[in-house]
Structure formats: C-alpha cells, structure tokens
Write a protein that holds these residues in place. Structure first.
Motif, mmCIF file in Angstrom:
data_model
loop_
_atom_site.group_PDB
_atom_site.id
_atom_site.type_symbol
_atom_site.label_atom_id
_atom_site.label_comp_id
_atom_site.label_asym_id
_atom_site.label_seq_id
_atom_site.Cartn_x
_atom_site.Cartn_y
_atom_site.Cartn_z
ATOM 1 N N PRO A 173 -49.571 16.945 2.437
ATOM 2 C CA PRO A 173 -48.262 17.291 2.874
ATOM 3 C C PRO A 173 -47.326 17.792 1.740
ATOM 4 N N VAL A 174 -46.115 18.413 2.006
ATOM 5 C CA VAL A 174 -45.197 18.515 1.167
ATOM 6 C C VAL A 174 -44.556 17.426 0.433
ATOM 7 N N HIS A 175 -44.412 16.253 1.350
ATOM 8 C CA HIS A 175 -43.615 15.136 0.767
ATOM 9 C C HIS A 175 -44.707 14.046 1.001
ATOM 10 N N LYS A 176 -45.126 13.374 0.037
ATOM 11 C CA LYS A 176 -46.160 12.278 -0.209
ATOM 12 C C LYS A 176 -45.525 11.185 0.552
ATOM 13 N N TYR A 177 -44.360 10.912 0.495
ATOM 14 C CA TYR A 177 -43.793 9.704 0.953
ATOM 15 C C TYR A 177 -44.080 9.484 2.263
ATOM 16 N N SER A 178 -44.300 10.660 3.026
ATOM 17 C CA SER A 178 -44.270 10.749 4.655
ATOM 18 C C SER A 178 -45.531 10.130 5.093
ATOM 19 N N VAL A 179 -45.931 8.853 4.619
ATOM 20 C CA VAL A 179 -47.209 8.176 4.892
ATOM 21 C C VAL A 179 -47.023 7.618 6.319
ATOM 22 N N LEU A 180 -48.053 8.078 7.226
ATOM 23 C CA LEU A 180 -48.049 7.439 8.607
ATOM 24 C C LEU A 180 -48.371 5.808 8.571
ATOM 25 N N PHE A 181 -47.219 5.235 9.282
ATOM 26 C CA PHE A 181 -47.601 3.836 9.300
ATOM 27 C C PHE A 181 -47.474 3.401 11.018
ATOM 28 N N PRO A 182 -48.109 2.592 11.370
ATOM 29 C CA PRO A 182 -48.032 2.080 12.744
ATOM 30 C C PRO A 182 -46.666 1.420 12.880
ATOM 31 N N SER A 183 -46.173 1.411 14.123
ATOM 32 C CA SER A 183 -44.931 0.712 14.213
ATOM 33 C C SER A 183 -44.857 0.158 15.660
ATOM 34 N N ASP A 184 -43.929 -1.052 15.560
ATOM 35 C CA ASP A 184 -43.696 -1.540 17.155
ATOM 36 C C ASP A 184 -42.197 -1.997 17.077
ATOM 37 N N ALA A 185 -41.986 -3.008 18.099
ATOM 38 C CA ALA A 185 -40.534 -3.373 18.118
ATOM 39 C C ALA A 185 -40.184 -3.968 16.874
ATOM 40 N N GLU A 186 -41.016 -4.631 16.213
ATOM 41 C CA GLU A 186 -40.718 -5.561 15.025
ATOM 42 C C GLU A 186 -40.684 -4.382 13.843
ATOM 43 N N GLY A 187 -41.026 -3.502 14.076
ATOM 44 C CA GLY A 187 -40.763 -2.354 12.855
ATOM 45 C C GLY A 187 -42.031 -1.961 12.499
ATOM 46 N N ARG A 188 -42.046 -1.455 11.185
ATOM 47 C CA ARG A 188 -43.253 -0.743 10.704
ATOM 48 C C ARG A 188 -44.091 -1.998 10.032
ATOM 49 N N HIS A 189 -45.557 -1.461 10.298
ATOM 50 C CA HIS A 189 -46.399 -2.451 9.672
ATOM 51 C C HIS A 189 -47.218 -1.756 8.581
ATOM 52 N N ASP A 190 -47.799 -2.303 7.522
ATOM 53 C CA ASP A 190 -48.398 -1.971 6.618
ATOM 54 C C ASP A 190 -49.943 -2.487 6.744
ATOM 55 N N TYR A 191 -50.660 -1.720 7.373
ATOM 56 C CA TYR A 191 -52.153 -2.486 7.392
ATOM 57 C C TYR A 191 -53.267 -1.704 6.395
ATOM 58 N N TYR A 192 -52.534 -0.974 5.441
ATOM 59 C CA TYR A 192 -53.532 -0.269 4.703
ATOM 60 C C TYR A 192 -54.474 -1.402 3.639
ATOM 61 N N ASP A 193 -55.799 -0.759 3.249
ATOM 62 C CA ASP A 193 -56.311 -1.683 2.300
ATOM 63 C C ASP A 193 -55.973 -1.212 1.171
ATOM 64 N N TYR A 194 -55.340 -2.036 0.546
ATOM 65 C CA TYR A 194 -55.214 -1.698 -1.292
ATOM 66 C C TYR A 194 -55.897 -2.290 -2.091
ATOM 67 N N THR A 195 -57.257 -2.646 -1.835
ATOM 68 C CA THR A 195 -58.037 -3.189 -2.676
ATOM 69 C C THR A 195 -58.434 -2.554 -3.775
ATOM 70 N N LEU A 196 -58.487 -1.132 -4.110
ATOM 71 C CA LEU A 196 -58.777 -0.625 -5.291
ATOM 72 C C LEU A 196 -57.627 -0.356 -6.242
ATOM 73 N N VAL A 197 -56.219 -0.397 -5.700
ATOM 74 C CA VAL A 197 -55.016 -0.418 -6.305
ATOM 75 C C VAL A 197 -55.165 -1.976 -6.899
ATOM 76 N N GLU A 198 -55.144 -2.810 -6.249
ATOM 77 C CA GLU A 198 -55.250 -4.353 -6.384
ATOM 78 C C GLU A 198 -56.334 -4.641 -7.614
ATOM 79 N N GLY A 199 -57.596 -3.834 -7.521
ATOM 80 C CA GLY A 199 -58.554 -3.905 -8.446
ATOM 81 C C GLY A 199 -58.078 -3.459 -9.755
ATOM 82 N N LEU A 200 -57.306 -2.110 -9.692
ATOM 83 C CA LEU A 200 -56.669 -1.485 -10.941
ATOM 84 C C LEU A 200 -55.823 -2.406 -11.621
ATOM 85 N N MET A 201 -54.917 -3.100 -10.837
ATOM 86 C CA MET A 201 -53.581 -3.838 -11.415
ATOM 87 C C MET A 201 -54.267 -5.268 -12.015
#
Ligand SMILES: [Zn+2]
Ligand SMILES: [Zn+2]
Lengths: 266, 192
Positions: A173-201
C-alpha cells in the motif's frame, strides 16, 4: 553564530534525551534563517529537525512496542520510514545519520503479521503547491517539486478537489497504516498474531541497541503434535488442513525457528 | 508480446490527432502539442478515462529542468486530473514519441529520473533467508509505457511494469527499436 548541528546530532541517542526542547530551538533558528533568506542554512536546519524527529519517533515506536500497542507502533514506524525517505532525497549527509534506524524499521516491519491493506483510488482534480500556494498547472510550473525542500520547508501537494473512486485491497500500500481489521458493532478487533514481535521485545531492551534476526527451517514429526488429525489446521501455519499440506511432505512438518541477536548493553 | 515478465510490446493504433480530439484540446493549442518531441497521454481508470498517472506531474517538472526535449501533455490547461492509485508503485504514465530520434534521449531522462527517485530508499531490506519477504518490503516498483513509431510508420507500445532494477532491459529495446529498421526482427533478437 550558527548552531553546532553536529554536536546536537551526536547526542540524540543518549538516554532520556529531550527531543522537544531541541526541536524548539531548531525551529526558532530555522525561522530566523528563513527570515534572513539564508536558504542553505534553513535547509540544513530542516535536515537536522527531520533527523531529530526520526530519533524521537523511533523511540516512541520502541515504547509502544514495549507497551504491547503493536498496531500503534506499526503506524509510528511508518512515520519514521516516511521521514527517512524525505530526508534521504534531500540530504545525503543526513541519511548517513539514520541509515541504521531505517534498516531496524524494515526488519521490525518484516516481523509483523499484516498482509493486506485497504488502498483508495482517488481522482485528483485540483491541487496546489504547499510552498507557494499556486495551483498545479501543466503549463505554468511553479518550480517546486514534491518531496524536495525549499528554504527549510518540505514541498507537499495540497489536494483541494478530489473524488474517491474505490477502495482496493493491496499487499503493497501507499499508506502502511491502512491495515485491514475485522470489525463489528463493538468496533474493530485485532486478531493478528504478534508472536514474532513479542519474541523480539523479550530481548530488545533499549531503543538504539542493535539487533537482527535469522530464520532457520526445520522439519518436525507428526508425533510432536498430539491430537493432530488430517482435518486439523496444519501446524506449519499455512492455513490449509494438515492432510492437504505437510502430511504430503516426506520430510515432515515445516517449522521455522527465529533467533534474535541483540547487542549486549552494559 | 511478452519480452519478459515486466515488459510487453504491442501495436498501438490511436493517433495523436484522435487523442487531441478526445481530450477536446482547443484548436489553437493543437499545434504546440503535435509539435512536441514527447507527448504524455492519459492512462485512465474506469469512468475517468482522461486522468493522468500520479507521478507524471513530477516527471514533467524533472524533464523540463533537464530541458533535453520538448515535452507536452495532451490535455487542455484546466482539464488536468490525476489518478492516485493503490499500491506504492511509481506510475509515470504513457508517453508518445513523435520520432524515433528522441527515443534514446528520452530513455536517458526516464531512467535517470527513476533511479533518482528510488535511490533514497536504497539499500533495500535484505531478504531474510527462509522466509518470504512481505510485498511492502520488496524493492520499489515502477510502471510506464512508451509509444514509439517504427521505421515502417507503425506504432508500438512498450510497457514496463516491474521492479526498478529491471528497467535497463527496456532501454535496450528502445535503442533497438529506434536505431533499427524493421522492428519485429530486432525485438526478437533481444528476447531472452
Ligand atoms: Zn510552488
Ligand atoms: Zn503445512
């Protein structure tokens, strides 16, 4: 007397550095240079200002990661990336100051689980130059190019009339912030698996500490995954069922081992 | 015809007069456009057929700074619109070359511009062994097409759509097309 920019730039990686204070003094110095029509010095101050912002945003990225706010950290990292690109296309010397930050940011981005982004298609009908305010015209160029610095200011496009034509799903994308997130009536949900980032941290403990990672591919045997059936999702993470994926592979189930290497700190 | 994954060549039939008609160029401005060495055509998108590529404007500024050929846009002054598209690719658009003579000079400026634009973001992310690099970290990409007459008076459109690193091949093709006599044969020779 002109400010000693090299002295300032040499200090940017010290613990607890007050970026805002320095940005404040650079800003007034730049204003004075602009008023005096000293374009060369104003441009140098722009570069210094940008380098400071890049450091500040990089520290912020690190802090957001530490706080587990991964999407926000991703967006902040994008700002670092954008500023570095502007800097690099205006100041070769400035780029030298942030080269390593750039490669750290790219490595960090490579650990994220994001793959698809929303991207708009826009029909731009009118735009003007941020430097001189003139409408962009094909016959009368104002002489300012987008992304270049003039008298200490970056030239941007100001879109004054545009129509949204559609949204596309893209992987680059031109804009990296435009990540697709699933959303419903309660708003946006982040179901992504951040294992690797957590590993780094777990290992990355100071913003300017050097780190890198390597990946090794190994094969595991079915017995190592109790309860694995043909219908289960394949443990390799392909998203296919086991029977349609690694079950077909004589060597076994694909598995990747990430090793993070960080510079020791005293 | 696919020369490789990034380059396609096909015959191009629309003439500059037809384009000027479609774009409703005032009669008084037509001579100037028709007389230019290079003319930019719209790329279009769905219902906005007359829109130009996003990076064209900046390329024009660059080319006019270099001042090696006369470049015009096939568009009335107040009708210039741009398409801002999706992916982070650099899109220069479509260029019509009035004569083969301009080919090599024009190519020189295009390739310099592309490298100049891509240089700041090099060195790229070095791929990590054993994992697929996400697309957003891959080498920067570029797209553009050049409409060029061959010695028989027919026009060919050569389109490039791919990584910045691969554009040199396009230069070879343009050189062959513009120096040669009988394009078919020459295109065949550079085919891998
Ligand atoms: Zn301007
Ligand atoms: Zn599998």
């Amino acid at each position: 007397m002109e400010m000693d920019l090299n002295y300032i730039l040499a200090k940017l990686r010290s613990d607890g550095y007050d970026y805002d204070a320095t940005l404040g003094s650079i800003k007034s110095e730049k204003q004075a240079a602009q008023d005096a029509g000293d374009e060369l010095y104003a441009n140098q101050l722009w570069a210094a200002e940008t380098i400071i912002k890049i450091h500040q945003q990089f520290v912020k990225t690190f802090e957001l990661l530490k706080a587990g706010r991964y999407y926000e950290a991703w967006c902040e990292a994008e700002q670092v990336e954008i500023n570095i690109q502007f800097l690099a296309s205006n100041s070769q010397e400035g780029w030298g100051n942030v080269k390593d930050i750039y490669s750290r940011v790219r490595q960090l981005q490579s650990l994220y689980p994001y793959k698809f982004f929303a991207s708009y298609v826009m029909h731009v009908k009118k735009e003007k130059c941020s430097i001189c305010g003139k409408e962009r015209s094909i016959h009368n160029f104002c002489g300012h190019r987008i992304g270049k610095v003039y008298n200490g200011e970056l030239c941007c496009n100001i879109v004054t009339d545009a129509e949204l034509k559609g949204i596309d799903i893209v992987e680059n994308p031109v804009h990296k912030y435009s990540v697709l997130f699933p959303s419903d009536a309660e708003g946006r949900h982040d179901y992504y698996d951040y294992t690797l980032v957590e590993g780094l941290m777990k290992y990355w403990s100071k913003p300017f500490q050097f780190w890198k990672y390597v990946v090794r591919k190994v094969f595991k045997q079915k017995a190592e995954f109790p309860g694995l059936t043909n219908e289960s999702y394949c443990p390799c993470g392909s998203g296919k069922s086991y029977s349609e994926c690694c079950a077909l592979n004589a060597e076994g189930i694909k598995h990747w081992i990430y090793t993070f290497m960080v510079e020791p700190i005293d | 015809m696919n020369v490789n994954d990034y380059i396609t060549i096909r015959p191009y039939t629309k003439s500059i007069e037809e384009w000027m008609e479609d774009m409703e160029i005032p009669v008084g401005e037509r001579g100037q456009i028709a007389g230019a060495d290079v003319v930019a055509f719209p790329v279009g998108y769905r219902d906005c057929e007359q829109a130009f590529a996003t990076s064209l404007y900046d390329f024009l500024a660059y080319a006019r700074e270099r001042d090696l050929f006369k470049i015009e846009v096939c568009c009335p002054e107040d009708g210039f619109t741009e398409l801002e598209l999706c992916s982070a690719k650099k899109r220069l658009g479509k260029f019509f070359l009035a004569s083969t003579i301009t080919g090599t000079i024009f190519w020189g400026v295009v390739s310099e511009y592309i490298y100049d634009q891509a240089k700041p973001i090099l060195p790229q992310f070095s791929p990590i062994e054993n994992v697929r690099t996400p697309q957003y970290l891959e080498a920067p990409e570029v797209s553009f097409s050049i409409v060029i007459p061959d010695s028989l008076g027919n026009k060919q459109e050569i389109t490039y759509d791919g990584p910045v690193e691969g554009i040199d091949k396009m230069g070879e093709i343009i050189k062959t097309l513009t120096n040669g006599n009988g394009s078919e044969l020459h295109i065949g020779e550079v085919k891998e």
